[in-house]
Design an enzyme around this catalytic site. Structure first.
Site, mmCIF file in Angstrom:
data_model
loop_
_atom_site.group_PDB
_atom_site.id
_atom_site.type_symbol
_atom_site.label_atom_id
_atom_site.label_comp_id
_atom_site.label_asym_id
_atom_site.label_seq_id
_atom_site.Cartn_x
_atom_site.Cartn_y
_atom_site.Cartn_z
ATOM 1 N N HIS B 243 0.804 -1.207 0.000
ATOM 2 C CA HIS B 243 0.000 0.000 0.000
ATOM 3 C C HIS B 243 0.845 1.270 0.000
ATOM 4 C CE1 HIS B 243 -3.378 2.477 -0.208
ATOM 5 N NE2 HIS B 243 -2.775 3.255 0.653
ATOM 6 N N TYR B 247 1.579 5.260 -2.655
ATOM 7 C CA TYR B 247 1.820 6.672 -2.323
ATOM 8 C C TYR B 247 3.212 7.109 -2.769
ATOM 9 C CZ TYR B 247 -2.609 6.948 -0.052
ATOM 10 O OH TYR B 247 -3.950 6.935 0.163
ATOM 11 N N HIS B 395 -10.331 0.818 -10.722
ATOM 12 C CA HIS B 395 -9.980 1.863 -9.756
ATOM 13 C C HIS B 395 -8.537 2.326 -9.949
ATOM 14 C CE1 HIS B 395 -8.479 3.543 -5.997
ATOM 15 N NE2 HIS B 395 -7.736 2.458 -5.821
ATOM 16 N N PHE B 396 -7.582 1.380 -9.968
ATOM 17 C CA PHE B 396 -6.205 1.883 -9.922
ATOM 18 C C PHE B 396 -5.686 2.316 -11.280
ATOM 19 C CE2 PHE B 396 -5.277 -2.816 -9.627
ATOM 20 C CZ PHE B 396 -4.596 -2.956 -10.821
ATOM 21 N N HIS B 397 -6.443 2.105 -12.347
ATOM 22 C CA HIS B 397 -6.044 2.770 -13.595
ATOM 23 C C HIS B 397 -6.508 4.221 -13.629
ATOM 24 C CE1 HIS B 397 -4.891 -1.235 -14.783
ATOM 25 N NE2 HIS B 397 -4.217 -0.702 -15.779
ATOM 26 N N ARG B 458 -10.653 -10.111 -11.474
ATOM 27 C CA ARG B 458 -9.460 -9.496 -12.034
ATOM 28 C C ARG B 458 -8.437 -10.590 -12.330
ATOM 29 N NH1 ARG B 458 -5.859 -6.667 -7.304
ATOM 30 N NH2 ARG B 458 -4.496 -6.383 -9.082
ATOM 31 N N ARG B 459 -7.316 -10.238 -12.930
ATOM 32 C CA ARG B 459 -6.202 -11.130 -13.228
ATOM 33 C C ARG B 459 -6.693 -12.426 -13.860
ATOM 34 N NH1 ARG B 459 -2.627 -10.819 -7.769
ATOM 35 N NH2 ARG B 459 -1.316 -9.500 -9.017
#
Ligand code: HEM
Ligand SMILES: [Cu+2]
Ligand SMILES: [Cu+2]
Lengths: 164, 572
Positions: B243, B247, B395-397, B458-459
């Site tokens: 995580h 950041y 989300h993370f794209h 996913r994956r």
């Protein structure tokens, strides 16, 4: 270091927002009793025969109460005789309105258990027993999907739960 | 709303458009170019992943394979490793050198170390290419390499070299800070290197987790020194790192938004600098005690500790909200300087046709959806609905594929010309790239997110999955269309890079902005590193010790053997 007036307003609003998120999570946890999976028990994948996973399948535990004891392995779910022929995606049945507790572990690598349209989502980590309990109130066929990458044929690993 | 800047009038801003020195140009330039080299091969897999995940595509082209990394999970491993690990880390090392050098206004201390760092990262990159191409079946363990899946040793060795390289980069930054501090005893640290340092502190602490995982558990298992794995402990150690590392990618983008974008967009400087420093310190302290939010669905972790990490996860959103205000206010000032009137007029007078600014603004717009979906994921019980579904990559794209990648690309659009000494080959092409990326990624997020809510994992090579619902199929096919748009964007991006390097004839007009002074009104306590590092370490220890101890399985004497992704037979 002086704070701008609007900045103070914004920060207060943010504090309120985050605070209400935390409060909502606490209410869901303490009052509605929606719990995340928690530590259940450990199990040696090399020694499943002396554990609850020696006897796979759907077990009736009481009025409208069922346990589903399942083993995940590359690349099938094994629900014993209750799931149909071994080696093909299992089909298990439970009556509508029953509360079903899943007990799942893995024989080899990490897998996942996810049931379409239902709030159950588990990582199946070797060495651990994953447990989650949910009600099945609507009749229908729902896929049980392996949603953690488990190797070359991961995309074909699934099963079905029929709510009658 | 009328905003006024809070700095005292007497404060002088030192804004310079710099030309680069030769050794600096090579050091920074090679990092940036290597990063974009990694991104090329990694990101190129992305559109093809969307194609192969689409049932319509697979039905139409049943024999199609992925380019270069021909097997889906090999390509997905390359996509994760090259984009999320090599592109980000190499770019961050390079830009951190640049920011430190320019803002402290003195050469780096430890140039040889900086070059060793680069060499290690580069060798790591070459090794990863080699192992992924050479051993596709066994190395397809994805960038999270969860045991009992065990890759060939070179896979881990390449990653170790990357991390050790990044640690040396950190050392160079702190040595340079030490030298600057001696020369400027009473001064405040300029904002940009302050953020770089906070970022590195947080990253170093976090990377200890993955270092232990790789060196004690995964690499020895891969070498055959130990026969058993500890999957639950490995996952905990990985997410101790996993995580905070997001950041680590984000903070350099914030550095650009806080310390470069204001001038690029037409404001004098960021609205409030002391508040910015507080935001960076909060990111440094609250990033590590959050990792269990990736393990909400894990069996071996108590739900009480999951709840504690949830609290810190929500806390770490606060500095991002602070950033939203600070940057929003700065952009409002910029927009008004450029003639924007009324409540919303300033939004329309932004430099929407300057690729450097437009890339960052598009990135910010995507960060709005990325941030909101992040808060959804963090809400422990709601996570059950989306965990490990394709909602998560959606989300993370928006965050790493949108805000972070777009900002890095925006930085590259001014930095590459400075490095090469020639103007960017085509601003029009760059603009087209920015808007296709912004539109494509937004559509990508929407379609893949809907697919996730319809149950798509996913994956997964979902084009072959026998269990898809009608809705899932529809959204996956729509997702492939966004893949086409992103492929166009990638071609525009790399054509421009190559043409700038080899065909641009115009003299360079782009310049970097640096502020070489810290705001003197910053409270001194914000710069007491020892104190804040202490707080971060103590907090990390408090919230992680018990989950670590609870996860350990090796001591049970269990036999949890090693597997390759190729099949159910344990590795010998
Ligand atoms: C060019 C546009 C891109 C497209 C079309 C794309 C597409 C995708 C798709 C479809 C997946 C999900 C695959 C699956 O779960 O089976 C994925 C995963 C991922 N992408 Fe991208 N991507 C792009 C750019 C990026 C960038 C710029 C980054 C980061 C810098 C990135 C980082 C990742 C990561 C970390 C994963 C997760 C891999 C995993 O689950 O192991 N992607 N991408
Ligand atoms: Cu799987
Ligand atoms: Cu996270």
């Amino acid at each position: 270091m002086a704070l701008d007036k609007y900045e103070r307003v914004w920060l207060t609003a943010v504090g309120g927002l985050i605070g209400s998120f935390m409060a909502a999570l606490m209410v869901a946890y303490l009052i509605f009793d929606i719990r995340l999976p928690t530590f259940e028990a450990r199990v040696d994948p090399a020694n499943l025969n002396s554990t609850m996973f020696a006897d796979l399948g759907v077990k009736k535990r009481g009025e409208n109460k069922y346990d589903v004891v399942m083993l995940a392995k590359m690349w099938v779910f094994d629900a014993g005789k209750d799931g149909g022929n071994p080696g093909v995606p299992p089909v298990i049945r439970v009556p509508r309105g029953s509360r079903v507790t899943f007990y799942v572990t893995s024989l080899d690598v990490t897998h996942g258990v996810y049931v379409e349209d239902h709030s159950i989502n588990l990582e199946i980590v070797p060495g651990q027993i994953a447990r989650q309990s949910i009600p099945f109130n609507r009749p229908g066929e729902f896929r049980i999907i392996c949603n953690q990458y488990c190797g070359a044929a991961h995309q074909g690993m699934y099963g079905t739960i029929v709510v009658e | 709303m009328q905003l006024t800047q809070s700095q005292p009038k007497s404060f002088q801003v030192n804004t310079t458009s710099v030309t680069m020195l030769n050794n600096e140009r090579w050091l920074v330039g090679l990092h940036i170019l290597s990063a974009f080299f990694a991104l090329f091969w990694g990101a190129l897999m992305g559109p093809f992943q969307t194609f192969h995940r689409s049932p319509a595509f697979v039905a139409a082209f049943p024999n199609a394979t992925m380019p270069i990394f021909s097997y889906y999970y090999q390509a997905l491993t390359a996509h994760g490793v090259l984009n999320a690990l090599f592109f980000t880390t190499m770019f961050i090392t390079g830009i951190s050198y640049y920011v430190t050098w320019r803002s402290f206004d003195r050469p780096l201390v430890g140039m040889p170390l900086a070059w060793v760092a680069y060499a290690l990262e580069l060798i790591g990159l070459v090794i990863l290419f080699f192992v992924l191409l050479n051993d596709p079946q066994r190395s397809a363990v994805l960038f999270t390499f969860y045991p009992p899946l065990i890759a060939p040793p070179l896979f881990y060795i390449g990653l170790v070299l990357l991390v050790v390289g990044s640690w040396l980069g950190l050392l160079v930054v702190f040595l340079t800070y030490g030298a600057w501090r001696k020369e400027n005893k009473a001064a405040r640290i300029p904002l940009a290197p302050f953020a770089v340092m906070a970022n590195y502190v947080m990253y170093f602490l976090a990377s200890l987790g993955v270092a232990v995982e790789v060196l004690v558990l995964a690499l020895p298992a891969s070498l055959g020194l130990i026969q058993n794995t500890d999957p639950q402990l490995s996952r905990a150690l990985f997410w101790f790192f996993g995580h905070p590392v997001v950041y680590f990618w984000l903070i350099p983008a914030y550095v650009s938004w806080y310390t470069m974008l204001p001038m690029q967009a037409g404001a004098k400087r960021v609205f409030s600098e002391p508040l910015a420093k507080i935001a960076f310190l909060m990111l440094m302290i609250f990033s590590v005690p959050t990792g269990l939010h990736h393990m909400f669905a894990d069996p071996g972790i108590s739900s009480t500790w999951k709840a504690i990490h949830t609290v810190f996860t929500l806390m770490v959103a606060v500095p991002s909200f602070m950033t939203a205000f600070n940057i929003g206010a700065t952009l409002e000032i910029a927009g008004r300087n450029r003639g924007g009137k009324g409540l919303f007029g300033w939004m329309f007078t932004q430099k929407w046709s300057d690729p450097v600014v437009a890339a960052q603004l598009m990135g910010m717009l995507q960060f709005i959806t990325g941030g909101i979906t992040g808060l959804i994921n963090a809400s422990a019980q709601i996570n059950t609905v989306v965990h490990n579904t394709s909602w998560v990559p959606a989300h993370f794209h928006q965050t790493v594929g949108g805000a972070v990648a777009m900002t890095y690309i925006g930085i590259m659009y001014w930095l590459l010309p400075m490095i090469r000494g020639r103007a960017l080959y085509s601003k029009k092409m760059a603009l087209a790239q920015v808007y296709t990326w912004g539109f494509g990624m937004t559509m990508f997020g929407h379609t893949l997110g809907e697919a996730g809510l319809a149950g798509v994992p996913r994956r997964t090579l979902s084009g072959l999955s026998p269990y898809l619902s009608e809705a899932a199929t529809y959204w996956l096919n729509a997702n492939a269309i966004s893949g086409v748009i992103l492929l166009v964007s990638l071609i525009l991006l790399y054509a421009n890079i190559v043409l700038t390097l080899f065909a641009s004839k115009e003299p360079v007009t782009e310049g970097g902005y640096t502020v070489t002074k810290g705001d003197p009104t910053t409270p001194a306590i914000l710069e007491r590193w020892g104190l804040w590092i202490g707080v971060a370490v103590v907090l990390a220890a408090l919230v992680w010790t018990v989950p670590f101890i609870d996860s350990i399985n090796l001591t049970e004497g269990f036999q949890i053997l090693r597997y390759s992704p190729a099949g159910p037979v344990p590795l010998k």
